[in-house]
Enzyme design. Structure first.
Site, PDB file in Angstrom:
ATOM      1  N   ASN A  76       3.703   0.774  -6.905  1.00 54.57           N
ATOM      2  CA  ASN A  76       2.478   0.556  -7.682  1.00 54.57           C
ATOM      3  C   ASN A  76       2.239  -0.932  -7.925  1.00 54.57           C
ATOM      4  OD1 ASN A  76       0.146   1.257  -9.111  1.00 54.57           O
ATOM      5  ND2 ASN A  76       1.224   1.335 -11.060  1.00 54.57           N
ATOM      6  N   ASN A  77       2.373  -1.709  -6.860  1.00 51.87           N
ATOM      7  CA  ASN A  77       2.222  -3.150  -6.985  1.00 51.87           C
ATOM      8  C   ASN A  77       1.874  -3.730  -5.626  1.00 51.87           C
ATOM      9  OD1 ASN A  77       2.187  -5.651  -8.176  1.00 51.87           O
ATOM     10  ND2 ASN A  77       4.391  -5.789  -8.524  1.00 51.87           N
ATOM     11  N   HIS A 117      -0.439  -3.501  -0.310  1.00 49.98           N
ATOM     12  CA  HIS A 117      -0.298  -2.848  -1.619  1.00 49.98           C
ATOM     13  C   HIS A 117       0.526  -1.589  -1.406  1.00 49.98           C
ATOM     14  CE1 HIS A 117      -1.473  -2.025  -5.820  1.00 49.98           C
ATOM     15  NE2 HIS A 117      -1.264  -0.761  -5.447  1.00 49.98           N
ATOM     16  N   CYS A 118       1.664  -1.530  -2.075  1.00 45.51           N
ATOM     17  CA  CYS A 118       2.601  -0.421  -1.858  1.00 45.51           C
ATOM     18  C   CYS A 118       2.467   0.616  -2.969  1.00 45.51           C
ATOM     19  CB  CYS A 118       4.032  -0.947  -1.807  1.00 45.51           C
ATOM     20  SG  CYS A 118       5.263   0.352  -1.541  1.00 45.51           S
ATOM     21  N   PRO A 119       2.066   1.842  -2.652  1.00 46.04           N
ATOM     22  CA  PRO A 119       1.939   2.871  -3.695  1.00 46.04           C
ATOM     23  C   PRO A 119       3.288   3.286  -4.278  1.00 46.04           C
ATOM     24  CG  PRO A 119       1.619   3.827  -1.518  1.00 46.04           C
ATOM     25  CD  PRO A 119       1.671   2.348  -1.317  1.00 46.04           C
TER      26      PRO A 119
END
Length: 276
Positions: free
Chosen positions: A151-152, A146-148
Site C-alpha cells: 500500500n505504498n 505502486h505496490c498494492p
C-alpha cells in the site's frame, strides 16, 4: 458541497480498501509464525527462523511506512509562473515558459515529443525519473511502481527496503519449505501423529513453496533492474533524453548502479535502514 463530500467519502473508502492486501500478507505471516513455532516447533531451527523472521518483518514494515519522496520546492512553479502559464493558450508558448524555468534545473529527460515533462496535478516540472502516481495523487522521485501489497509507492526513499523485503521474504519461504519437507513426506507416509499439526504442516509446505516461486521470479527481475539502473517504468518505456531514447541512459556500471540503491557502506547493505 455534496459532490465534494461524496468524493471525500469515496476517497476514504478507497484508502481503507488499499490496506486489504497488506492485511492479507500480515495474516499469512502471523499464521505461518504460529504454525512453524507452536505447531511444528523444531527447536534446533528456531534461532535461525527468528533471525530471518525479524529481518523480513523489519524490511516489510520499512517498505510500507517509509513515505515516498516528492520533488523539491525548486521544481514547483511559483505563483507568478502559474499565472503566466494559465494565461497562455497555445502549447508552444507554454513550453517556452517551461523551458525558461527548466534551464536552471538539472532536468535532462523529455516527453516522447521532446517537450518538458510537466505535471498538471502537482504544478511542477518533473525531475528525471519522477512520475505522478494516480493512487497516491502526487509525484514520486524515481518511482518504480505502486505496490498494492505494501500500500505504498516504491521509489527513491524505499526501493532498498523493497529489495530487502523481497530477499528476506524469499529466504523465509525457502527456509520453511526446506525444514518442513521431511515432515511433509512423513505426512504422506502416515508417519505423523493424528493431530491438528498435520493440517498446518501440509498447508505450510504448500503455501511457502508456492510463494517461493513467485517471490523468486520477482526478486530476480528486480535484481536485473538494479544491475541496469532501471525502474520498472523505465523497463517498460525507455526514458527520452534531449538526444533521443536511451534505455541505458542512467546506467553507471554494475558497481555504481548497485551502490545507488544500497549505499557505499557494505555493513548496511543487508539492514533495512536508509544508507544510499
Amino acid at each position: 458541497m455534496a459532490p465534494s463530500g461524496s468524493r471525500s467519502i469515496k476517497r476514504g473508502c478507497q484508502r481503507v480498501l488499499y490496506w486489504i492486501p497488506v492485511l492479507f500478507i500480515a495474516l499469512i505471516v502471523a499464521w505461518s509464525y504460529y504454525a512453524y513455532v507452536l505447531q511444528l516447533c523444531i527447536v534446533v531451527y528456531l534461532l535461525a527462523y527468528h533471525v530471518i523472521f525479524i529481518m523480513f518483518v523489519w524490511a516489510y514494515w520499512q517498505t510500507i511506512f517509509t513515505r515516498p519522496m516528492n520533488p523539491l520546492k525548486e521544481f514547483h512553479l511559483s505563483h507568478s509562473d502559474k499565472e503566466l502559464l494559465e494565461r497562455e493558450d497555445r502549447g508552444e508558448s507554454q513550453q517556452e515558459i517551461l523551458r525558461r524555468i527548466a534551464k536552471d534545473l538539472p532536468i535532462y529527460t523529455r516527453t516522447n515529443s521532446g517537450a518538458i515533462r510537466f505535471c498538471d496535478r502537482c504544478q511542477l516540472l518533473k525531475p528525471d525519473r519522477c512520475h505522478h502516481c494516480s493512487v497516491c495523487d502526487k509525484c514520486i522521485l524515481k518511482m518504480d511502481h505502486h505496490c498494492p501489497w505494501v500500500n505504498n509507492c516504491v521509489g527513491f526513499s524505499n526501493y532498498k527496503f523493497f529489495m530487502l523485503f523481497l530477499a528476506y521474504s524469499l529466504l523465509y519461504c525457502l527456509f520453511i519449505t526446506a525444514t518442513d519437507l521431511q515432515y511433509f513426506i512423513k505426512f504422506w507416509l502416515n508417519g505423523l501423529p493424528d493431530t491438528q499439526a498435520k493440517f498446518h504442516i501440509l498447508f505450510l509446505f504448500f503455501s511457502s513453496s508456492m510463494f517461493s516461486v513467485s517471490l523468486a521470479s520477482l526478486f530476480i527481475y528486480h535484481c536485473w533492474l538494479v544491475c541496469k539502473n532501471r525502474s520498472t517504468l523505465e523497463a517498460v518505456r525507455a526514458p527520452v533524453f534531449r538526444h533521443g531514447t536511451d534505455k541505458n541512459g542512467f546506467s553507471l556500471g554494475f558497481s555504481k548502479n548497485f551502490r545507488q540503491v544500497f549505499g557505499d557502506e557494505v555493513k548496511y547493505w543487508p539492514v533495512p535502514v536508509f544508507s544510499r
